[in-house]
Design a protein around this motif. Structure first.
Motif, PDB file in Angstrom:
ATOM      1  N   VAL A 143      32.461   3.400  57.501  1.00 55.82           N
ATOM      2  CA  VAL A 143      32.710   2.798  58.758  1.00 55.82           C
ATOM      3  C   VAL A 143      32.726   1.309  58.616  1.00 55.82           C
ATOM      4  O   VAL A 143      33.749   0.502  58.958  1.00 55.82           O
ATOM      5  CB  VAL A 143      32.080   3.433  59.953  1.00 55.82           C
ATOM      6  N   LEU A 144      31.743   0.847  58.143  1.00 60.54           N
ATOM      7  CA  LEU A 144      31.724  -0.790  58.013  1.00 60.54           C
ATOM      8  C   LEU A 144      32.733  -1.120  56.790  1.00 60.54           C
ATOM      9  O   LEU A 144      33.090  -2.061  57.243  1.00 60.54           O
ATOM     10  CB  LEU A 144      30.202  -1.102  57.598  1.00 60.54           C
ATOM     11  N   ALA A 145      32.734  -0.635  55.633  1.00 57.11           N
ATOM     12  CA  ALA A 145      33.717  -0.979  54.873  1.00 57.11           C
ATOM     13  C   ALA A 145      35.022  -1.126  55.440  1.00 57.11           C
ATOM     14  O   ALA A 145      36.018  -2.000  55.156  1.00 57.11           O
ATOM     15  CB  ALA A 145      33.609  -0.116  53.590  1.00 57.11           C
ATOM     16  N   TYR A 146      35.357   0.260  56.203  1.00 56.69           N
ATOM     17  CA  TYR A 146      36.836  -0.012  57.005  1.00 56.69           C
ATOM     18  C   TYR A 146      37.157  -1.027  57.695  1.00 56.69           C
ATOM     19  O   TYR A 146      38.221  -1.864  57.958  1.00 56.69           O
ATOM     20  CB  TYR A 146      36.867   1.255  57.724  1.00 56.69           C
ATOM     21  N   VAL A 147      35.890  -1.503  58.637  1.00 59.45           N
ATOM     22  CA  VAL A 147      35.951  -2.488  59.694  1.00 59.45           C
ATOM     23  C   VAL A 147      36.026  -3.941  59.204  1.00 59.45           C
ATOM     24  O   VAL A 147      36.748  -4.748  59.617  1.00 59.45           O
ATOM     25  CB  VAL A 147      35.013  -2.477  60.618  1.00 59.45           C
ATOM     26  N   LEU A 148      34.982  -4.263  58.136  1.00 60.73           N
ATOM     27  CA  LEU A 148      34.801  -5.512  57.781  1.00 60.73           C
ATOM     28  C   LEU A 148      35.941  -6.055  56.892  1.00 60.73           C
ATOM     29  O   LEU A 148      35.823  -6.481  55.661  1.00 60.73           O
ATOM     30  CB  LEU A 148      33.620  -5.615  57.184  1.00 60.73           C
ATOM     31  N   SER A 149      36.981  -6.435  57.568  1.00 59.60           N
ATOM     32  CA  SER A 149      38.104  -7.395  57.118  1.00 59.60           C
ATOM     33  C   SER A 149      38.618  -8.312  58.319  1.00 59.60           C
ATOM     34  O   SER A 149      38.440  -7.881  59.486  1.00 59.60           O
ATOM     35  CB  SER A 149      39.400  -6.448  56.403  1.00 59.60           C
ATOM     36  N   PRO A 150      38.845  -9.568  58.159  1.00 64.23           N
ATOM     37  CA  PRO A 150      39.288 -10.396  59.272  1.00 64.23           C
ATOM     38  C   PRO A 150      40.441  -9.720  59.798  1.00 64.23           C
ATOM     39  O   PRO A 150      40.389  -9.691  61.232  1.00 64.23           O
ATOM     40  CB  PRO A 150      39.834 -11.567  58.529  1.00 64.23           C
ATOM     41  N   ALA A 151      41.498  -9.077  59.381  1.00 60.92           N
ATOM     42  CA  ALA A 151      42.548  -8.488  60.090  1.00 60.92           C
ATOM     43  C   ALA A 151      42.112  -7.192  61.028  1.00 60.92           C
ATOM     44  O   ALA A 151      42.391  -7.233  62.235  1.00 60.92           O
ATOM     45  CB  ALA A 151      43.592  -7.889  59.217  1.00 60.92           C
ATOM     46  N   MET A 152      41.211  -6.592  60.677  1.00 55.65           N
ATOM     47  CA  MET A 152      40.810  -5.396  61.337  1.00 55.65           C
ATOM     48  C   MET A 152      39.623  -5.947  62.395  1.00 55.65           C
ATOM     49  O   MET A 152      39.787  -5.494  63.150  1.00 55.65           O
ATOM     50  CB  MET A 152      39.861  -4.524  60.225  1.00 55.65           C
ATOM     51  N   VAL A 153      38.743  -6.800  62.129  1.00 56.04           N
ATOM     52  CA  VAL A 153      38.026  -7.487  63.111  1.00 56.04           C
ATOM     53  C   VAL A 153      38.718  -7.894  64.449  1.00 56.04           C
ATOM     54  O   VAL A 153      38.585  -7.494  65.443  1.00 56.04           O
ATOM     55  CB  VAL A 153      37.105  -8.529  62.632  1.00 56.04           C
ATOM     56  N   ARG A 154      39.711  -8.829  64.200  1.00 54.01           N
ATOM     57  CA  ARG A 154      40.351  -9.369  65.335  1.00 54.01           C
ATOM     58  C   ARG A 154      41.417  -8.311  65.724  1.00 54.01           C
ATOM     59  O   ARG A 154      41.667  -8.145  66.789  1.00 54.01           O
ATOM     60  CB  ARG A 154      41.543 -10.495  64.583  1.00 54.01           C
ATOM     61  N   GLY A 155      42.124  -7.174  64.947  1.00 60.10           N
ATOM     62  CA  GLY A 155      42.889  -6.270  65.508  1.00 60.10           C
ATOM     63  C   GLY A 155      41.996  -5.230  66.308  1.00 60.10           C
ATOM     64  O   GLY A 155      42.574  -4.931  67.422  1.00 60.10           O
ATOM     65  N   LEU A 156      41.055  -5.095  65.978  1.00 58.07           N
ATOM     66  CA  LEU A 156      40.208  -3.889  66.999  1.00 58.07           C
ATOM     67  C   LEU A 156      39.822  -4.848  68.202  1.00 58.07           C
ATOM     68  O   LEU A 156      39.812  -4.161  69.543  1.00 58.07           O
ATOM     69  CB  LEU A 156      38.725  -3.573  66.316  1.00 58.07           C
ATOM     70  N   TYR A 157      39.508  -5.999  68.184  1.00 62.23           N
ATOM     71  CA  TYR A 157      39.308  -7.023  69.298  1.00 62.23           C
ATOM     72  C   TYR A 157      40.561  -6.828  70.330  1.00 62.23           C
ATOM     73  O   TYR A 157      40.461  -6.832  71.363  1.00 62.23           O
ATOM     74  CB  TYR A 157      38.767  -8.282  68.897  1.00 62.23           C
ATOM     75  N   ASP A 158      41.766  -7.197  69.555  1.00 63.58           N
ATOM     76  CA  ASP A 158      42.923  -7.413  70.291  1.00 63.58           C
ATOM     77  C   ASP A 158      43.225  -5.958  71.097  1.00 63.58           C
ATOM     78  O   ASP A 158      43.806  -6.041  72.022  1.00 63.58           O
ATOM     79  CB  ASP A 158      43.988  -7.710  69.391  1.00 63.58           C
ATOM     80  N   LEU A 159      42.714  -5.016  70.340  1.00 64.82           N
ATOM     81  CA  LEU A 159      43.267  -3.639  70.910  1.00 64.82           C
ATOM     82  C   LEU A 159      42.405  -3.116  71.969  1.00 64.82           C
ATOM     83  O   LEU A 159      42.707  -2.686  72.978  1.00 64.82           O
ATOM     84  CB  LEU A 159      43.150  -2.553  69.694  1.00 64.82           C
ATOM     85  N   TYR A 160      41.207  -3.552  71.941  1.00 65.39           N
ATOM     86  CA  TYR A 160      40.160  -2.831  72.845  1.00 65.39           C
ATOM     87  C   TYR A 160      39.359  -4.131  73.775  1.00 65.39           C
ATOM     88  O   TYR A 160      38.741  -3.546  74.642  1.00 65.39           O
ATOM     89  CB  TYR A 160      38.946  -2.213  71.983  1.00 65.39           C
ATOM     90  N   SER A 161      39.865  -5.311  73.741  1.00 66.00           N
ATOM     91  CA  SER A 161      38.929  -6.162  74.545  1.00 66.00           C
ATOM     92  C   SER A 161      39.253  -6.132  76.057  1.00 66.00           C
ATOM     93  O   SER A 161      38.332  -6.096  76.759  1.00 66.00           O
ATOM     94  CB  SER A 161      39.430  -7.638  74.064  1.00 66.00           C
ATOM     95  N   GLY A 162      40.469  -5.916  76.465  1.00 64.86           N
ATOM     96  CA  GLY A 162      40.744  -5.538  77.838  1.00 64.86           C
ATOM     97  C   GLY A 162      39.995  -3.982  78.358  1.00 64.86           C
ATOM     98  O   GLY A 162      39.459  -4.167  79.397  1.00 64.86           O
ATOM     99  N   GLN A 163      40.281  -3.002  77.532  1.00 66.90           N
ATOM    100  CA  GLN A 163      39.375  -1.937  77.717  1.00 66.90           C
ATOM    101  C   GLN A 163      37.977  -2.248  78.024  1.00 66.90           C
ATOM    102  O   GLN A 163      37.227  -1.668  78.978  1.00 66.90           O
ATOM    103  CB  GLN A 163      39.579  -1.034  77.013  1.00 66.90           C
TER     104      GLN A 163
END
Length: 400
Positions: A198-218
């Motif tokens: 999971v950590l290897a999947y998440v830890l890239s700049p695009a993924m960090v920002r992408g998850l934030y953009d996807l879920y920040s409102g929720q």
């Protein structure tokens, strides 16, 4: 003895006003578990081609360790699948627009440009992404709930005498997220391998920002919802938070999140952070060893006394016990000295003191471990720092 040592080492630090619960926010950002949060492991991510009901992000974000032009992703057995990853480049990439596609899928990469040559921008439809296939909405809701439940208004907690407090800390979060990984989708029986995957999947700049953009409102919506439903006991009855108390909760978390971001950035900017962290770890291990030696010497002395052993043996055991006790005390002093020195550097003037010494060093240790896993991790962590500041700003806005 190893279990005893581990329990000693994981004893939570003395709690200060405000607590250390901001780590839950970085879990939102990097969406992983560990000490902080993800420590060891290998596989556990659903295989490429298998996603949640609507999540496509896992297939669309190239892995940070993949060679140029490839999009290798973690497979079910922990290996990298470059061909499948490249084939899963998003339609936004193929269009070569240079814009971020939904869910953090970055468009305009070299591979996408070549793939989209001669195509009209609207030739391929980009399906909307409402959730990630690994980090699900339930994780976001659980994290929001965990944060809110850590807040106690004035008069509802022993240490909340004059103002509200947060009583969570990073080690509690390690237990909460790292053991059950609530809301995180993974396969297999080895949770250690799943955590690393999971950590290897998440830890890239695009993924960090992408998850934030996807879920920040929720996430913020969930925080508000759980705050509306939170009950605290006053004068023998359960009551909801007042509007002022909700604003105080947001204000506390805003300060804590900014403090975490500052500490994390200082760790990343510190040239010898790894060495300093290792020094603290060695001092901690030395303290545990000294504690074990003292416990053994004390046990030997007590046994000889109970057995009415010869006077000379008892006296020698007493000397050994006293020497071991002094060595233990010295090890504690040295451990605290190194922790305080590193924490003072991390919280140098101009940096928030939202975390106590133990908390600041705890963050440094987690980041140092992550940096050891590969050069591509640092950009992801720096993106996480930027995201933390965005979250802090949103909490501050709601505190007004």
């Amino acid at each position: 003895m190893s279990d005893k040592r581990q329990s000693l080492d994981m004893t939570p630090p003395a709690r200060r006003k405000g607590g250390l619960a901001i780590l839950a926010v970085i879990v939102l950002v990097v969406a992983a578990a560990g000490y902080f949060l993800l420590r060891d492991g290998g596989s556990g991510i659903p295989p490429v081609g298998q996603t949640g009901p609507s999540g496509q992000m896992r297939q669309a974000v190239p892995d940070r360790e993949a060679p140029a032009g490839q999009g290798a992703l973690p497979s079910a057995n922990g290996s990298r699948s470059g061909a499948e990853g490249s084939a899963a480049v998003s339609a936004g990439q193929a269009a070569g627009t240079g814009q971020a596609a939904p869910g953090g899928m970055m468009a305009g990469d070299s591979a996408g440009d070549s793939a989209g040559a001669g195509m009209e921008p609207d030739a391929v439809a980009v399906p909307p992404v409402s959730e990630d296939s690994v980090i699900g909405p339930d994780f976001i809701d659980d994290t929001a709930r965990w944060l809110v439940e850590g807040y106690y208004p004035r008069g509802t907690y022993p240490t909340a005498l004059n103002e509200g407090v947060v009583v969570r800390d990073v080690k509690m979060l390690n237990t909460h997220v790292g053991v059950g990984m609530p809301g995180i989708r993974w396969q297999g029986d080895d949770i250690r391998k799943a955590r690393e995957a999971v950590l290897a999947y998440v830890l890239s700049p695009a993924m960090v920002r992408g998850l934030y953009d996807l879920y920040s409102g929720q996430f913020m919506t969930a925080v508000e919802r759980h705050a509306d439903g939170l009950m605290r006991e006053r004068r023998g009855r359960e009551v909801n938070l007042s509007a002022a108390e909700k604003k105080e909760m947001y204000a506390i978390y805003s300060r804590l999140i900014r403090g975490l971001a500052a500490i994390a950035e200082n760790v990343l900017d510190m040239p010898d952070a790894g060495g300093r962290v290792q020094g603290c770890l060695q001092a901690r291990r030395a303290t545990l060893d000294a504690n074990a030696a003292f416990a053994e010497a004390l046990h030997t002395y007590q046994m000889l006394v109970e057995q009415n052993a010869p006077y000379a043996e008892v006296q020698q055991a007493l000397k050994d016990k006293d020497a071991a006790g002094k060595a233990f005390q010295q090890a504690i002093v040295e451990r605290e000295r190194k922790i305080a020195a590193l924490a003072a550097e991390l919280r140098r003037p101009g940096v928030s003191r939202a975390l106590d010494d133990e908390g600041a060093v705890y963050v440094a240790m987690w980041i140092a471990r992550r940096l050891e896993t590969g050069a591509g991790v640092e950009p992801a962590l720096r993106e996480a720092v930027d995201v933390l500041r965005d979250v802090a700003q949103e909490f501050e806005r709601r505190s007004r």
